[in-house]
Scaffold this motif. Structure first.
Motif, short mmCIF file in Angstrom:
data_model
loop_
_atom_site.label_atom_id
_atom_site.label_comp_id
_atom_site.label_asym_id
_atom_site.label_seq_id
_atom_site.Cartn_x
_atom_site.Cartn_y
_atom_site.Cartn_z
N GLU A 31 0.82 -1.21 0.00
CA GLU A 31 0.00 0.00 0.00
C GLU A 31 0.85 1.27 0.00
O GLU A 31 0.36 2.35 -0.32
CB GLU A 31 -0.93 0.01 1.22
CG GLU A 31 -2.09 -0.97 1.14
CD GLU A 31 -3.07 -0.57 0.04
OE1 GLU A 31 -3.73 0.47 0.19
OE2 GLU A 31 -3.15 -1.29 -0.96
N ARG A 84 0.68 3.22 -3.32
CA ARG A 84 -0.52 4.03 -3.53
C ARG A 84 -0.53 5.26 -2.63
O ARG A 84 -0.89 6.36 -3.07
CB ARG A 84 -1.76 3.16 -3.24
CG ARG A 84 -3.07 3.92 -3.40
CD ARG A 84 -4.26 3.11 -2.87
NE ARG A 84 -4.12 2.76 -1.48
CZ ARG A 84 -4.36 3.60 -0.47
NH1 ARG A 84 -4.73 4.85 -0.71
NH2 ARG A 84 -4.22 3.20 0.78
N LYS A 134 1.71 8.06 -3.82
CA LYS A 134 1.12 8.76 -4.96
C LYS A 134 0.02 9.72 -4.50
O LYS A 134 -0.12 10.82 -5.05
CB LYS A 134 0.58 7.75 -5.98
CG LYS A 134 1.69 6.95 -6.67
CD LYS A 134 1.10 5.91 -7.62
CE LYS A 134 2.21 5.11 -8.30
NZ LYS A 134 1.66 4.06 -9.20
N GLU A 135 -0.76 9.32 -3.49
CA GLU A 135 -1.80 10.22 -3.00
C GLU A 135 -1.18 11.45 -2.34
O GLU A 135 -1.65 12.58 -2.55
CB GLU A 135 -2.71 9.50 -2.00
CG GLU A 135 -3.79 10.42 -1.45
CD GLU A 135 -4.82 9.71 -0.59
OE1 GLU A 135 -5.38 10.38 0.32
OE2 GLU A 135 -5.07 8.51 -0.80
#
Length: 343
Positions: free
Chosen positions: A274, A277, A280-281
């Motif tokens: 995770e 992800r 990137k957020e």
């Protein structure tokens, strides 16, 4: 008496004398410290990537990992500053199990504090020599700072230590970037109070001496997620969390408002994949909000050569014996993605 005194430990001066840092590496550290400090103060717009194993459990594989970052740092030097994680103290929530190379240089043998202090220093020096990158470590035990204070360019204070007054006061005497994690409860006020304490001068007892410190203006927060009273993990890397932190920073008498986002631990629920992800957020949120962009100065990623983790005694080279980590290929690709998402 409940204490059994086993050995008197050598002083930091004695360990440093036997394992010195060369003049060349001292100059390198000074240069790296200045660059990282400039990011925290806002004088440099580059982004920090603090990346490496959950626990630095083996000198050969850790130094191999750190050296792999050298060519990547050259590629992304205009956008990123890579700070390898060489975490030599590994706190376990219950106090059981492996406690890190500083206490237990061989995970399969009994603790040996003297050999651990030597192993800790030798590994940090070798990592700098072979990679040209100075590293980060977590200060679990404030009294150990003197053994590595001339080697580190970044210090983290963990979620279970950030409320401890001795940790806060000790950081006030540092001259390098120091990240104070939010406590496991997730309370932002506790975290910011810790930053406030470390940024200001103090008078206290340290290693048997009465000391004074001037305060560390490079102290900042690290968001690592939290655990609720019901044992559920909660995240604090989302847009709303970052905006709230910006607002709370503005309400306090703090200099150099800065944050680093730890994308593992409770932010990922220890689901190591995770991290990709979440990074990137965080980078996207920096793109859509100038306030977040100015505050969020870096990310912290747990990464090793082999992904996942293993049991002590399995002897898989470059695989974590503590929390699971991203593997090398994913980590390399993620660093380049971060660089691409920087303005």
């Amino acid at each position: 008496m409940s204490f059994t005194f086993l050995n008197e430990l050598p002083s930091p001066a004695e360990i440093k004398q036997n394992y010195p840092l060369s003049d060349k590496l001292k100059a390198l550290k000074k240069e790296r410290d200045a660059a990282i400090s400039a990011v925290i103060t806002g004088a440099d717009s580059r982004f920090l990537v603090i990346i490496g194993p959950c626990s630095a459990d083996n000198e050969d594989s850790v130094c191999d990992y750190v050296s792999r970052l050298t060519s990547i740092q050259e590629d992304v030097a205009d956008k990123l500053i890579l700070i390898p994680r060489v975490y030599t103290n590994k706190p376990r929530t219950t106090g059981e199990g492996y406690k890190g190379i500083a206490s237990q240089p061989d995970p399969e043998k009994a603790p040996d504090m003297i050999e651990g202090l030597i192993a800790m220093r030798k590994m940090h020096i070798r990592a700098i020599e072979e990679s040209g990158l100075t590293c980060a470590d977590e200060m679990l035990y404030p009294e150990n700072w003197g053994y590595v204070e001339d080697l580190l360019s970044y210090v983290a204070i963990g979620a279970r230590s950030v409320e401890d007054q001795q940790h806060r006061l000790t950081v006030s005497g540092f001259d390098v970037a120091s990240g104070m994690k939010n406590p496991t409860s997730g309370d932002f006020s506790v975290m910011l109070n810790s930053v406030y304490a470390a940024q200001h001068p103090h008078h206290f007892v340290y290693r048997g001496y009465e000391v004074e410190t001037t305060g560390n203006p490079l102290t900042h927060v690290v968001l690592r997620g939290a655990v609720s009273k019901h044992g559920n993990t909660t995240q604090n890397y989302h847009y709303e969390d970052l905006i709230r932190l910006c607002e709370m920073y503005q309400e306090m008498d703090l200099v150099n408002p800065a944050a680093v986002v730890d994308v593992n631990h409770s932010n990922s629920g220890k689901k190591f994949k995770e991290q990709i992800r979440i990074v990137k957020e965080v980078m996207h949120n920096r793109q859509v909000s100038s306030d977040i962009e100015h505050m969020v100065k870096g990310v912290m990623i747990e990464s090793y050569i082999e992904e996942g983790n293993q049991k002590i005694g399995d002897h898989i080279y470059g695989k974590s014996i503590t929390d699971p980590c991203l593997g090398w290929e994913d980590s390399r690709d993620l660093i380049y993605t971060i660089a691409d998402m920087c303005r």
